[in-house]
Design a protein around this motif. Sequence first.
Motif, PDB file in Angstrom:
ATOM      1  N   VAL A  95       0.846  -1.200   0.000  1.00 37.40           N
ATOM      2  CA  VAL A  95       0.000   0.000   0.000  1.00 37.40           C
ATOM      3  C   VAL A  95       0.880   1.249   0.000  1.00 37.40           C
ATOM      4  O   VAL A  95       0.570   2.235  -0.659  1.00 37.40           O
ATOM      5  CB  VAL A  95      -0.982   0.004   1.201  1.00 37.40           C
ATOM      6  N   GLY A  96       2.006   1.178   0.709  1.00 32.23           N
ATOM      7  CA  GLY A  96       2.913   2.319   0.763  1.00 32.23           C
ATOM      8  C   GLY A  96       3.636   2.597  -0.541  1.00 32.23           C
ATOM      9  O   GLY A  96       4.057   3.724  -0.787  1.00 32.23           O
ATOM     10  N   THR A  97       3.797   1.599  -1.394  1.00 34.13           N
ATOM     11  CA  THR A  97       4.533   1.806  -2.646  1.00 34.13           C
ATOM     12  C   THR A  97       3.622   1.906  -3.866  1.00 34.13           C
ATOM     13  O   THR A  97       3.714   2.857  -4.626  1.00 34.13           O
ATOM     14  CB  THR A  97       5.559   0.676  -2.870  1.00 34.13           C
ATOM     15  N   VAL A  98       2.764   0.922  -4.069  1.00 33.98           N
ATOM     16  CA  VAL A  98       1.918   0.913  -5.267  1.00 33.98           C
ATOM     17  C   VAL A  98       0.454   1.243  -4.976  1.00 33.98           C
ATOM     18  O   VAL A  98      -0.349   1.341  -5.899  1.00 33.98           O
ATOM     19  CB  VAL A  98       2.009  -0.442  -6.024  1.00 33.98           C
ATOM     20  N   GLY A  99       0.099   1.392  -3.706  1.00 31.35           N
ATOM     21  CA  GLY A  99      -1.258   1.786  -3.359  1.00 31.35           C
ATOM     22  C   GLY A  99      -2.261   0.657  -3.240  1.00 31.35           C
ATOM     23  O   GLY A  99      -3.444   0.900  -3.057  1.00 31.35           O
ATOM     24  N   ALA A 100      -1.804  -0.594  -3.375  1.00 31.73           N
ATOM     25  CA  ALA A 100      -2.736  -1.720  -3.286  1.00 31.73           C
ATOM     26  C   ALA A 100      -1.998  -2.983  -2.878  1.00 31.73           C
ATOM     27  O   ALA A 100      -0.869  -3.207  -3.302  1.00 31.73           O
ATOM     28  CB  ALA A 100      -3.425  -1.944  -4.625  1.00 31.73           C
ATOM     29  N   THR A 101      -2.657  -3.800  -2.083  1.00 30.11           N
ATOM     30  CA  THR A 101      -2.127  -5.122  -1.770  1.00 30.11           C
ATOM     31  C   THR A 101      -2.388  -6.015  -2.982  1.00 30.11           C
ATOM     32  O   THR A 101      -3.159  -5.644  -3.871  1.00 30.11           O
ATOM     33  CB  THR A 101      -2.840  -5.706  -0.532  1.00 30.11           C
ATOM     34  N   HIS A 115      -6.515  13.480   0.885  1.00 25.66           N
ATOM     35  CA  HIS A 115      -5.882  14.790   0.760  1.00 25.66           C
ATOM     36  C   HIS A 115      -5.153  14.861  -0.578  1.00 25.66           C
ATOM     37  O   HIS A 115      -3.948  14.813  -0.650  1.00 25.66           O
ATOM     38  CB  HIS A 115      -4.927  15.037   1.923  1.00 25.66           C
ATOM     39  N   GLY A 116      -5.899  14.926  -1.657  1.00 23.46           N
ATOM     40  CA  GLY A 116      -5.319  15.012  -2.980  1.00 23.46           C
ATOM     41  C   GLY A 116      -5.594  13.788  -3.827  1.00 23.46           C
ATOM     42  O   GLY A 116      -5.275  13.759  -4.997  1.00 23.46           O
ATOM     43  N   LEU A 117      -6.178  12.736  -3.255  1.00 25.40           N
ATOM     44  CA  LEU A 117      -6.522  11.497  -3.944  1.00 25.40           C
ATOM     45  C   LEU A 117      -5.349  10.874  -4.700  1.00 25.40           C
ATOM     46  O   LEU A 117      -5.504  10.280  -5.744  1.00 25.40           O
ATOM     47  CB  LEU A 117      -7.704  11.699  -4.890  1.00 25.40           C
ATOM     48  N   GLY A 118      -4.175  11.015  -4.147  1.00 24.42           N
ATOM     49  CA  GLY A 118      -2.992  10.368  -4.707  1.00 24.42           C
ATOM     50  C   GLY A 118      -2.543   9.237  -3.800  1.00 24.42           C
ATOM     51  O   GLY A 118      -3.305   8.745  -2.971  1.00 24.42           O
ATOM     52  N   LYS A 119      -1.291   8.846  -3.976  1.00 25.64           N
ATOM     53  CA  LYS A 119      -0.738   7.776  -3.154  1.00 25.64           C
ATOM     54  C   LYS A 119      -0.708   8.197  -1.684  1.00 25.64           C
ATOM     55  O   LYS A 119      -0.461   9.358  -1.368  1.00 25.64           O
ATOM     56  CB  LYS A 119       0.669   7.440  -3.644  1.00 25.64           C
ATOM     57  N   LEU A 120      -0.958   7.258  -0.807  1.00 25.63           N
ATOM     58  CA  LEU A 120      -0.959   7.509   0.627  1.00 25.63           C
ATOM     59  C   LEU A 120       0.476   7.726   1.109  1.00 25.63           C
ATOM     60  O   LEU A 120       1.354   6.920   0.803  1.00 25.63           O
ATOM     61  CB  LEU A 120      -1.575   6.293   1.326  1.00 25.63           C
ATOM     62  N   PRO A 121       0.750   8.813   1.842  1.00 20.28           N
ATOM     63  CA  PRO A 121       2.103   9.021   2.368  1.00 20.28           C
ATOM     64  C   PRO A 121       2.508   7.887   3.317  1.00 20.28           C
ATOM     65  O   PRO A 121       1.656   7.215   3.900  1.00 20.28           O
ATOM     66  CB  PRO A 121       1.997  10.340   3.133  1.00 20.28           C
ATOM     67  N   VAL A 122       3.804   7.694   3.474  1.00 18.25           N
ATOM     68  CA  VAL A 122       4.322   6.576   4.267  1.00 18.25           C
ATOM     69  C   VAL A 122       3.793   6.606   5.696  1.00 18.25           C
ATOM     70  O   VAL A 122       3.375   5.572   6.229  1.00 18.25           O
ATOM     71  CB  VAL A 122       5.871   6.572   4.263  1.00 18.25           C
ATOM     72  N   TRP A 123       3.780   7.755   6.331  1.00 19.29           N
ATOM     73  CA  TRP A 123       3.338   7.798   7.721  1.00 19.29           C
ATOM     74  C   TRP A 123       1.851   7.472   7.845  1.00 19.29           C
ATOM     75  O   TRP A 123       1.424   6.844   8.810  1.00 19.29           O
ATOM     76  CB  TRP A 123       3.701   9.136   8.374  1.00 19.29           C
ATOM     77  N   ARG A 124       1.046   7.866   6.873  1.00 18.53           N
ATOM     78  CA  ARG A 124      -0.379   7.517   6.896  1.00 18.53           C
ATOM     79  C   ARG A 124      -0.570   6.018   6.634  1.00 18.53           C
ATOM     80  O   ARG A 124      -1.454   5.390   7.201  1.00 18.53           O
ATOM     81  CB  ARG A 124      -1.158   8.333   5.871  1.00 18.53           C
ATOM     82  N   THR A 125       0.278   5.464   5.776  1.00 15.12           N
ATOM     83  CA  THR A 125       0.231   4.024   5.520  1.00 15.12           C
ATOM     84  C   THR A 125       0.572   3.253   6.788  1.00 15.12           C
ATOM     85  O   THR A 125      -0.052   2.241   7.106  1.00 15.12           O
ATOM     86  CB  THR A 125       1.205   3.639   4.390  1.00 15.12           C
ATOM     87  N   LEU A 126       1.559   3.736   7.535  1.00  9.59           N
ATOM     88  CA  LEU A 126       1.938   3.093   8.792  1.00  9.59           C
ATOM     89  C   LEU A 126       0.794   3.152   9.806  1.00  9.59           C
ATOM     90  O   LEU A 126       0.473   2.142  10.445  1.00  9.59           O
ATOM     91  CB  LEU A 126       3.196   3.753   9.355  1.00  9.59           C
ATOM     92  N   VAL A 127       0.163   4.308   9.930  1.00  6.17           N
ATOM     93  CA  VAL A 127      -0.985   4.448  10.851  1.00  6.17           C
ATOM     94  C   VAL A 127      -2.095   3.487  10.441  1.00  6.17           C
ATOM     95  O   VAL A 127      -2.653   2.762  11.277  1.00  6.17           O
ATOM     96  CB  VAL A 127      -1.509   5.911  10.857  1.00  6.17           C
ATOM     97  N   ARG A 128      -2.400   3.441   9.155  1.00  6.06           N
ATOM     98  CA  ARG A 128      -3.458   2.566   8.649  1.00  6.06           C
ATOM     99  C   ARG A 128      -3.141   1.105   8.924  1.00  6.06           C
ATOM    100  O   ARG A 128      -3.996   0.330   9.342  1.00  6.06           O
ATOM    101  CB  ARG A 128      -3.640   2.806   7.149  1.00  6.06           C
ATOM    102  N   GLY A 154      -6.768   9.054   6.960  1.00  7.86           N
ATOM    103  CA  GLY A 154      -7.102   9.944   5.862  1.00  7.86           C
ATOM    104  C   GLY A 154      -7.100   9.266   4.515  1.00  7.86           C
ATOM    105  O   GLY A 154      -6.738   9.856   3.509  1.00  7.86           O
ATOM    106  N   SER A 155      -7.492   7.997   4.498  1.00 13.15           N
ATOM    107  CA  SER A 155      -7.477   7.242   3.251  1.00 13.15           C
ATOM    108  C   SER A 155      -8.872   6.734   2.896  1.00 13.15           C
ATOM    109  O   SER A 155      -9.785   6.773   3.714  1.00 13.15           O
ATOM    110  CB  SER A 155      -6.516   6.054   3.360  1.00 13.15           C
ATOM    111  N   VAL A 156      -9.002   6.261   1.683  1.00 11.71           N
ATOM    112  CA  VAL A 156     -10.253   5.664   1.201  1.00 11.71           C
ATOM    113  C   VAL A 156      -9.901   4.617   0.154  1.00 11.71           C
ATOM    114  O   VAL A 156      -8.933   4.773  -0.580  1.00 11.71           O
ATOM    115  CB  VAL A 156     -11.212   6.746   0.628  1.00 11.71           C
TER     116      VAL A 156
END
Length: 160
Positions: A95-101, A115-128, A154-156
Amino acid sequence: MDKREAIGSWLSGPRAAAEGMAEKAGTDFGYRGERLGLPEEGPGSIAPFGRRVGALFIDWGISALIAFGLLAGRKLEGTNNWALVVFLVMSLLTVGTVGATPGKRLLGLRVVSLHGLGKLPVWRTLVRTVLLGVAVPALIWDRDNRGLHDQLSGSVQVRI
């Protein structure tokens, strides 16, 4: 409200019951993802529940196979614990690199930042990922089918 209406709303689920009450009150819920600024259908729309569950099963199966392979020839008592570790690491990395498992990718889903509908930042990926590992936040959803782990990071999850 007669008994048939009450039973019908119970069988249809809480959203249908709330929508039925909202119609009487003059409130419109809109479609899932509307308040997030997402399209109703097609690419970028909210990921359907069935695909999300299917992706979870695929990812868990892959994780279990990897954990079993890592523990081949050893006691199988801790396979489920290792499968969880593999699942979380796989989720964090993919999810942190390509946005999908792998499961999400196979079923046409992607995790994006609101927040921009782009790739999830690393810290948000870690929280998720940490919240996903706890499991309970993933079981608490809002009306847009976003789990608490998605809300707090902050993801969807959307269709590709």
